[in-house]
Enzyme design. Structure first.
Site, PDB file in Angstrom:
ATOM      1  N   HIS A 239       0.983  -1.097   0.003  1.00 21.58           N
ATOM      2  CA  HIS A 239      -0.123   0.250   0.201  1.00 21.58           C
ATOM      3  C   HIS A 239       0.818   1.303  -0.050  1.00 21.58           C
ATOM      4  O   HIS A 239       0.326   2.287  -0.183  1.00 21.58           O
ATOM      5  CB  HIS A 239      -0.880  -0.037   1.259  1.00 21.58           C
ATOM      6  CG  HIS A 239      -2.263   0.599   1.030  1.00 21.58           C
ATOM      7  ND1 HIS A 239      -2.445   1.651   0.074  1.00 21.58           N
ATOM      8  CD2 HIS A 239      -3.760   0.289   1.405  1.00 21.58           C
ATOM      9  CE1 HIS A 239      -3.845   1.924  -0.038  1.00 21.58           C
ATOM     10  NE2 HIS A 239      -4.575   1.021   0.768  1.00 21.58           N
TER      11      HIS A 239
ATOM     12  N   ASP B 247      -2.175   2.113  -4.854  1.00 23.76           N
ATOM     13  CA  ASP B 247      -3.178   2.379  -4.160  1.00 23.76           C
ATOM     14  C   ASP B 247      -4.264   1.398  -4.470  1.00 23.76           C
ATOM     15  O   ASP B 247      -4.352   0.608  -5.391  1.00 23.76           O
ATOM     16  CB  ASP B 247      -3.758   3.875  -4.679  1.00 23.76           C
ATOM     17  CG  ASP B 247      -2.903   4.946  -4.287  1.00 23.76           C
ATOM     18  OD1 ASP B 247      -2.117   4.561  -3.260  1.00 23.76           O
ATOM     19  OD2 ASP B 247      -2.826   5.818  -5.250  1.00 23.76           O
TER      20      ASP B 247
END
Length: 435
Positions: free
Chosen positions: A407, A411
């Site tokens: 992450h 995204d």
């Protein structure tokens, strides 16, 4: 007689140390020139060490699971006469060798500097082990009999001992003597009590070799990477039809599994999602987005999980990929994979094969930033709209595709968009064959 010290050589992977996996010779054994005497494991592969001389082993560096630094003594060998100058010089050079710096991935497309910050408590929680499964409450032992002295024949006592039954727990007949029938009644009433209920002896096993490497790598991945996973259902009915057609006319070519088709589809999808095919250098704070796809292929072996790499997967056709998959899987299983075949991946595919599973949350192969997991193909009814616009129920072949991403680099929207694009390609499989 002369003593020759064989120092751990620098095998060119930028490593500082290697692990002793298995000794083929021990102190007092004779080793011949060019004979393998120990297997050493680096971060990527197991490398056999060969003796440059013939002689008797006087000393070894340690036991299996111990680490040996580059340039340190690995084994001392007693040889007849003098040690050849070239062999002695090479050993001295190994002793003076310093570990080479870890290789950096060469950028192909672009390098992006990333501003890093301290990991949050929420990210730390991702690395925590799940709650342990609840343990059953211990079964209370039967109340002891009021009988203070157990009366039983030797045969009954022997049988009770073999079954692991305490005769003091068995209710005797009216005369106070325990017979086989009383023992049978006790076993029937207390099902599971006895030999089968006795705990097995604890077993301690040292975690070494590939198992230790896997443990260290997985822990580092979960500790450093904030994982998230996304799962989507894909209708692979038409893809399976295409695969069957290709296999029916393959001639001498290898039989296609779904994996070459999936890898080809991934390679065609990646150009629009360069953040997926990337590696993240934590220390430098740089993400390298790669133009070529070096596809890691997680393969289960007797030694544990290994990830050989298919180089330039985007440039290979289905049959070439099938050949390479089979070759690398066999090399991983037999331990013959070369070190360069076990490193440099930019994206990994992991599949449990026939075990499948409905969905997976695979762990990223650090420093890569994503890993893709196809799951089991399941046949079930679903609504399908035909060319005539009429909606009907048909039996279709469905497969979930899972992806785990870093992450810090990828995204959620990007991961979902990538999987949706991959889904569209897999559900229109003719496009996979179009250049």
């Amino acid at each position: 007689m002369a003593k020759f010290t064989f120092n751990m050589p620098d095998i060119g992977e930028g490593i500082a140390e290697a692990e002793i996996v298995q000794w083929h010779k021990q102190v007092g054994d004779t080793v011949n020139e060019d004979e393998e005497f120990v297997d050493m494991m680096t971060d990527k592969a197991t490398v056999p060490m060969e003796s440059p001389v013939t002689g008797k082993i006087l000393e070894i560096a340690g036991g299996e699971g111990d680490m040996v630094s580059i340039g340190s003594m690995l084994v001392v060998i007693e040889v007849e006469g003098e040690v050849p100058d070239d062999v002695a010089e090479e050993s001295q050079a190994d002793a003076e060798a310093a570990p080479a710096p870890a290789p950096k991935a060469e950028p192909v497309e672009e390098r992006i500097e990333v501003e890093t910050s301290d990991a949050s408590d929420a990210n730390d929680a991702l690395a925590a082990d799940p709650d342990p499964a609840p343990q059953p409450e211990p079964r209370p032992a039967p109340e002891p009999s009021a009988q203070t002295k157990v009366l039983a024949t030797p045969a009954v006592r022997k049988r009770a001992k073999e079954l692991g039954v305490d005769l003091a727990q068995v209710k005797p007949a009216e005369d106070g003597r325990i017979r086989h029938g009383d023992l049978d009644q006790f076993l029937s009433y207390n099902a599971g009590y006895g030999a089968a209920a006795q705990p097995r002896a604890d077993e301690e096993k040292k975690v070494i070799g590939m198992r230790r490497r896997i443990a260290e790598n997985m822990a580092a991945s979960k500790r450093n990477i904030p994982h998230f996973s996304y799962v989507e259902e894909v209708d692979v009915t038409d893809l399976e039809v295409l695969r069957a057609q290709l296999n029916s006319n393959r001639g001498e070519k290898p039989k296609l599994t779904i994996l070459p088709l999936l890898i080809t589809a991934i390679c065609k999808t990646l150009p629009d999602f360069p953040m997926i095919n990337a590696r993240y250098d934590d220390e430098a704070g740089i993400v390298t987005r790669h133009g070529s796809v070096n596809m890691g292929m997680a393969a289960q072996t007797d030694a544990g999980l290994m990830v050989p790499v298919i180089r330039n997967a985007q440039a290979q056709n289905l049959w070439q990929l099938a050949n390479e998959i089979a070759r690398l899987a066999e090399a991983a299983r037999t331990g013959t994979a070369k070190s360069e075949e076990m490193q440099g991946g930019t994206l990994t595919v992991t599949s449990l094969g026939p075990l499948g599973g409905v969905a997976t949350t695979p762990v990223i192969n650090r420093p890569e930033v994503a890993i893709i997991g196809p799951n089991r193909i399941i046949e079930r009814p679903m609504y399908v709209t035909g060319a005539d616009g009429v909606e009907r129920i048909e039996k279709r072949k469905l497969m979930n595709i899972s992806i785990s991403c870093d992450h810090r680099v990828v995204d959620g929207w990007d991961a979902a968009s990538f999987v949706q694009a991959l889904k569209r390609l897999l559900e229109t499989p003719a496009l996979i064959l179009v250049d």
